[in-house]
Design a protein around this motif. Structure first.
Motif, short mmCIF file in Angstrom:
data_model
loop_
_atom_site.label_atom_id
_atom_site.label_comp_id
_atom_site.label_asym_id
_atom_site.label_seq_id
_atom_site.Cartn_x
_atom_site.Cartn_y
_atom_site.Cartn_z
N ILE A 132 -10.17 25.83 4.45
CA ILE A 132 -10.15 24.38 4.67
C ILE A 132 -11.23 23.73 3.81
CG2 ILE A 132 -10.33 22.53 6.38
CD1 ILE A 132 -9.70 24.66 8.51
N THR A 133 -10.84 22.71 3.08
CA THR A 133 -11.79 21.88 2.34
C THR A 133 -12.03 20.61 3.14
OG1 THR A 133 -11.00 22.73 0.23
CG2 THR A 133 -12.24 20.67 0.19
N HIS A 134 -13.27 20.38 3.57
CA HIS A 134 -13.60 19.24 4.43
C HIS A 134 -14.01 18.03 3.61
CE1 HIS A 134 -13.45 21.67 8.07
NE2 HIS A 134 -14.20 22.58 7.45
N LYS A 135 -13.58 16.89 4.08
CA LYS A 135 -14.08 15.62 3.53
C LYS A 135 -15.20 15.16 4.45
CE LYS A 135 -9.64 14.34 1.50
NZ LYS A 135 -8.55 13.32 1.46
N LEU A 136 -16.42 15.15 3.92
CA LEU A 136 -17.60 14.96 4.76
C LEU A 136 -17.58 13.64 5.52
CD1 LEU A 136 -20.52 16.38 2.61
CD2 LEU A 136 -19.24 17.47 4.43
N HIS A 137 -17.07 12.60 4.93
CA HIS A 137 -17.14 11.30 5.55
C HIS A 137 -15.87 10.97 6.34
CE1 HIS A 137 -20.85 10.45 3.41
NE2 HIS A 137 -20.27 10.95 2.33
N LYS A 138 -14.99 11.98 6.49
CA LYS A 138 -13.80 11.79 7.30
C LYS A 138 -14.05 12.37 8.68
CE LYS A 138 -8.85 12.78 7.42
NZ LYS A 138 -7.71 13.42 6.73
N LYS A 139 -13.73 11.60 9.71
CA LYS A 139 -14.01 12.02 11.08
C LYS A 139 -13.13 13.20 11.46
CE LYS A 139 -14.38 10.31 15.83
NZ LYS A 139 -14.17 9.16 16.72
N ILE A 140 -13.77 14.23 12.05
CA ILE A 140 -13.04 15.42 12.49
C ILE A 140 -12.72 15.25 13.97
CG2 ILE A 140 -13.17 17.91 12.80
CD1 ILE A 140 -15.14 17.99 10.52
N PRO A 141 -11.48 15.53 14.39
CA PRO A 141 -11.11 15.40 15.80
C PRO A 141 -12.02 16.22 16.68
CG PRO A 141 -9.17 15.80 14.44
CD PRO A 141 -10.36 15.98 13.56
N ARG A 179 -30.48 11.38 -1.13
CA ARG A 179 -29.41 10.66 -1.81
C ARG A 179 -29.69 10.57 -3.31
NH1 ARG A 179 -25.60 6.95 -0.02
NH2 ARG A 179 -26.54 7.01 2.05
N GLY A 180 -28.70 10.91 -4.10
CA GLY A 180 -28.82 10.83 -5.54
C GLY A 180 -29.26 12.12 -6.20
N VAL A 181 -29.85 13.05 -5.44
CA VAL A 181 -30.31 14.30 -6.04
C VAL A 181 -29.64 15.52 -5.40
CG1 VAL A 181 -32.53 13.36 -6.75
CG2 VAL A 181 -32.31 14.44 -4.50
N VAL A 182 -28.90 15.31 -4.33
CA VAL A 182 -28.20 16.40 -3.64
C VAL A 182 -26.76 15.97 -3.37
CG1 VAL A 182 -27.99 17.75 -1.52
CG2 VAL A 182 -30.24 17.43 -2.56
N SER A 183 -25.81 16.82 -3.68
CA SER A 183 -24.41 16.60 -3.32
C SER A 183 -23.95 17.77 -2.47
CB SER A 183 -23.53 16.46 -4.56
OG SER A 183 -23.58 17.64 -5.34
N VAL A 184 -23.19 17.48 -1.43
CA VAL A 184 -22.76 18.52 -0.48
C VAL A 184 -21.25 18.52 -0.36
CG1 VAL A 184 -22.85 19.29 1.92
CG2 VAL A 184 -24.92 18.42 0.83
N GLN A 185 -20.66 19.69 -0.38
CA GLN A 185 -19.24 19.85 -0.10
C GLN A 185 -19.07 21.03 0.85
OE1 GLN A 185 -16.75 20.18 -3.57
NE2 GLN A 185 -14.85 20.17 -2.40
N CYS A 186 -18.28 20.84 1.89
CA CYS A 186 -18.17 21.85 2.95
C CYS A 186 -16.77 22.45 3.00
CB CYS A 186 -18.51 21.24 4.31
SG CYS A 186 -20.22 20.70 4.46
N PHE A 187 -16.73 23.74 3.30
CA PHE A 187 -15.48 24.48 3.43
C PHE A 187 -15.55 25.33 4.70
CE2 PHE A 187 -16.73 24.11 -1.00
CZ PHE A 187 -15.63 23.50 -1.59
#
Length: 793
Positions: free
Chosen positions: A521-530, A553-561
């Motif tokens: 699963i690729t998560h969209k961080l700013h999308k609410k999870i049920p 902010r501006g120096v770190v990017s996060v993506q969750c799986f």
């Protein structure tokens, strides 16, 4: 006297409801099922039902386990060993002795064995349904759908064409002549559960080949089941005796499905809501589901519906994953496979008799089986090559989908019992299914290696990034929520800046239980999870890393799986993310407790073939209760232990980056050998260059302390390491592999208990080391340097 003719007459076609004349067997009937023994009653235990059943199941299990012991190292699936055990006890081998065959399988024992077999098959099919995910229909891409359709349609078209040609040009027995369409259809089917079993045995569930094979077999299996229902309905319309209730059975099936979907399935969700997160499912819920299996099986028999259809529909309605589905699989799987299924295996072996197979019939059957396999291979090759899948992967995919297992043989058995095929044909199809699966398993094991995708991977290490001011990409693997806080501390200390930002990729590892298909699963961080019990953990982890991203902010990017996969194969998902995102470092957690054996398996697999550098984190700050509350710190105290080798140089490069953070206080302790010949090798010179570069980079940094310790042997090294335990460090860094032949490491390897951590890492994390600092054991990308040398590996 008691006649068994009614049972044997109706057993021939119980699924179609026809009365077939079978053999009439008359013998003395005894109500006593338990023997008094050879001492009191002087009775032969095999003349009584219970001891005879125990003997049959025990011998089958013993022989199956023996075969599996020898065949498992060759990569053969367990169902091959099971079937061989049943066949050896049957008339093909031991049963050729008439006395042995009559003793083990007397005519009156067949009824009990058949009932026991059907109970096992019904429960087994329920578990198959529980593990099957209907969401695959939505998630399957164009390639799996195309392969699934062609892998069913093409072999069916080829074999049905061959039926016409063979019937017109070959002389054969009437029984074989009439059975050819059934053979053509059975050889065109692909069963999802069989493919899952083979992929699981070879640890390929998470591989690209495994995911495509599972999705394709599911689509192909759906086509097969739909064809069965259509053929069944057409046959009913042709039967004049059933014309008055033509639509009665489909309507009853529809009513049963509606009850399962709108009454039983909501009840299952209610059970899940009533189960607190992290707690086991109540025993009463397990009993209720088990009773439902039996109740719906009874309902299906009253209305003339096959019980296998009912059980698999109930399993498909089960909400996937934990807690309910995983609890049912855990409770029932062992009992079904170890106690109930041996009766099915024994019955199959009892019906297989290779001695009765004639050369002519075998040739005709082999002709159809070959073209069925060929059709599946071609049906996989055409769409796979069109979608630019590698030829070898496309070929192996076709071989996999041609495999047959217990579910296929279950269909063979149904056709045999309904007199759609003879014993000779049944024996041929079972033997060929075993041989084909054995050959395919061997070929897949030899020809397919998922790790080859990472061998030509571009060199990616922390050292490379330290020499170029560019984004440092780190993959963080999460096993438990209480790893999150320490992981975030390390990322914070990694000094993200605008000149060299940090890209963080978070992989939440969830063990696959109660389902068959691994899920990524690729998560969209700013999308609410049920908000459900199953997503609470995921929301907490994502929330913690969102906070970290907001603070930087501006120096770190996060993506969750999230990877839901068996721990034996989850490393494939780790490598896939590292490969796609071109990470320089993968940080994985370590658990030294008995409950952490599975995660240590992950560590071992990652260490062997990771496509970048690795950091194994031993988190010694975890509390007994889970926490993801991020602590704030004004100063982060780190200590780097430098001995020798590229792993220590990689750890030193990471420590150098940390030292640029204004809140990090770093101490580097270098161990120098005072023995003769020290400093003369190429590795020693590379070590010295790395240390000199570190000194240059930190010359004006008053938060960095560098010290050297002169040691003559390994005991001196241990003494200095233990002296570091008195300091209050938050993190200690060390390389994983060292030259065990050097004076600094002499005699230390024999004290090491954990190969994943290396000798020094094991000492720093042992109970004798009193420090509460977490330890990060670093291994440089193995093929970037040291193509031959493997210090301490």
């Amino acid at each position: 006297m008691q006649s068994f003719s009614g049972y044997f007459a109706s057993r021939g076609n119980q699924s179609l409801g026809k009365d077939l004349k079978g053999p009439e067997i008359c013998e003395e009937f005894k109500l006593k099922i338990i023997s008094s023994g050879i001492f009191i009653g002087r009775e032969n235990p095999t003349h009584f039902s219970l001891p005879l059943l125990m003997l049959q199941l025990g011998l089958v299990s013993l022989l199956s386990s023996t075969f599996h012991f020898f065949l498992k190292p060759l990569g053969q699936p367990k169902f091959i060993s099971d079937l061989l055990g049943g066949i050896v006890l049957g008339p093909s081998v031991f049963g050729r002795n008439k006395a042995f065959g009559k003793m083990l399988y007397p005519d009156k024992s067949v009824m009990i064995l058949d009932v026991y077999e059907m109970l096992g098959v019904v429960t087994f099919n329920f578990l198959v349904g529980v593990r099957t995910e209907l969401t695959l229909l939505k998630k399957a891409g164009s390639l799996p759908i195309a392969i699934g359709l062609t892998a069913f349609a093409l072999p069916l078209l080829i074999t049905r064409t061959m039926v016409i040609l063979v019937r017109a040009n070959a002389n054969m027995e009437q029984k074989l002549y009439n059975s050819l369409p059934v053979v053509a259809y059975l050889e065109s089917m692909t069963n999802y559960q069989v493919i899952f079993t083979i992929l699981s045995e070879h640890r390929l569930l998470n591989s690209q080949l495994g995911r495509v094979a599972l999705s394709s077999s599911f689509i192909s299996g759906i086509c097969g089941w739909l064809a069965v229902m259509i053929i069944r309905l057409v046959n009913d319309t042709k039967d004049s005796d059933q014309s008055h209730h033509l639509f009665a059975r489909p309507l009853c099936q529809l009513a049963m499905i509606l009850v399962i979907l709108y009454a039983i399935r909501p009840m299952m969700f209610w059970m899940i809501r009533r189960t607190p997160e992290g707690k086991t499912v109540r025993q009463s819920y397990i009993c209720t589901i088990t009773l439902l299996i039996f109740a719906l099986t009874l309902y299906s028999q009253v209305l003339g519906i096959h019980p296998l259809f009912t059980s698999i529909i109930l399993g498909l309605a089960m909400p996937e994953g934990p807690p309910l589905a995983s609890a049912l699989v855990e409770k029932l799987d062992c009992f079904v496979s170890a106690v109930l299924l041996p009766s099915f295996v024994a019955n199959v072996g009892r019906k297989v008799n290779v001695n009765n197979i004639s050369f002519k019939s075998f040739g005709i059957m082999e002709f159809f089986i070959f073209f069925g396999y060929l059709g599946k291979i071609i049906g996989c090759l055409i769409p796979s090559l069109y979608w630019q899948l590698a030829f070898m992967d496309s070929f192996l995919l076709g071989l996999l989908l041609s495999c047959q297992g217990l579910l296929d043989i279950q269909f063979f058995s149904e056709a045999f019992q309904s007199e759609h095929m003879s014993e000779e044909m049944f024996s041929t199809m079972v033997i060929m299914a075993i041989l084909n699966s054995a050959i395919v398993s061997t070929l897949v094991k030899r020809l397919y290696n998922p790790s080859r995708r990472y061998l030509a991977y571009k060199r990616r290490t922390i050292i490379e990034h330290s020499n170029q001011r560019m984004e440092l990409r780190i993959l963080v693997c999460i096993h438990r929520e209480d790893n999150v806080a320490t992981m975030v501390d390390i990322l914070e200390a990694s000094n993200p800046t605008r000149e060299s930002p940090i890209g963080v990729y978070v992989l939440d590892m969830v063990e696959l239980v109660g389902r068959a298909m691994p899920l990524f699963i690729t998560h969209k961080l700013h999308k609410k999870i049920p908000s459900t019990a199953s997503t609470t953990r995921t929301r907490a982890i994502i929330g913690a890393f969102l906070q970290f991203e907001e603070r930087n902010r501006g120096v770190v990017s996060v993506q969750c799986f999230t990877s839901i996969a068996p721990y034996k194969t989850v490393h494939d998902d780790i490598f896939a993310v590292a490969l796609e995102k071109q990470t320089a470092l993968v940080i994985i957690p370590y658990n030294n407790t008995s409950a952490g054996h599975s995660i240590r398996t992950v560590n071992s697999n990652v260490i062997k073939t990771a496509p970048c550098s690795i950091g194994i984190l031993v988190d010694r700050t975890m509390l007994e209760e889970c926490r993801v509350v991020l602590r704030s710190w004004s100063v982060f105290y780190a200590c780097m232990v430098f001995i020798n080798g590229p792993d220590d140089r990689e750890a030193l490069a990471y420590a150098t980056r940390m030292s640029d953070h204004p809140g990090v206080s770093l101490k580097v302790v270098r161990f120098i050998s005072v023995g003769p010949g020290a400093g003369d090798s190429i590795e020693d010179r590379l070590d010295q260059e790395a240390v000199n570069q570190f000194k240059v980079n930190t010359i004006n940094n008053n938060r960095v302390v560098y010290s050297e310790e002169l040691v003559a042997e390994g005991m001196d090294t241990i003494r200095v390491l233990k002296s570091l335990s008195g300091a209050s460090y938050d993190l200690m860094l060390v390389g994983r592999r060292h030259d065990d032949g050097s004076a600094v490491m002499s005699g230390m390897a024999e004290w090491s208990e954990s190969k994943e951590l290396g000798t020094v890492g094991d000492i720093l994390t042992s109970s004798d080391f009193e420090s509460k600092a977490s330890v990060l054991v670093v291994q440089q990308y193995a093929s970037a340097v040291w193509p031959v040398l493997e210090f301490g590996a």
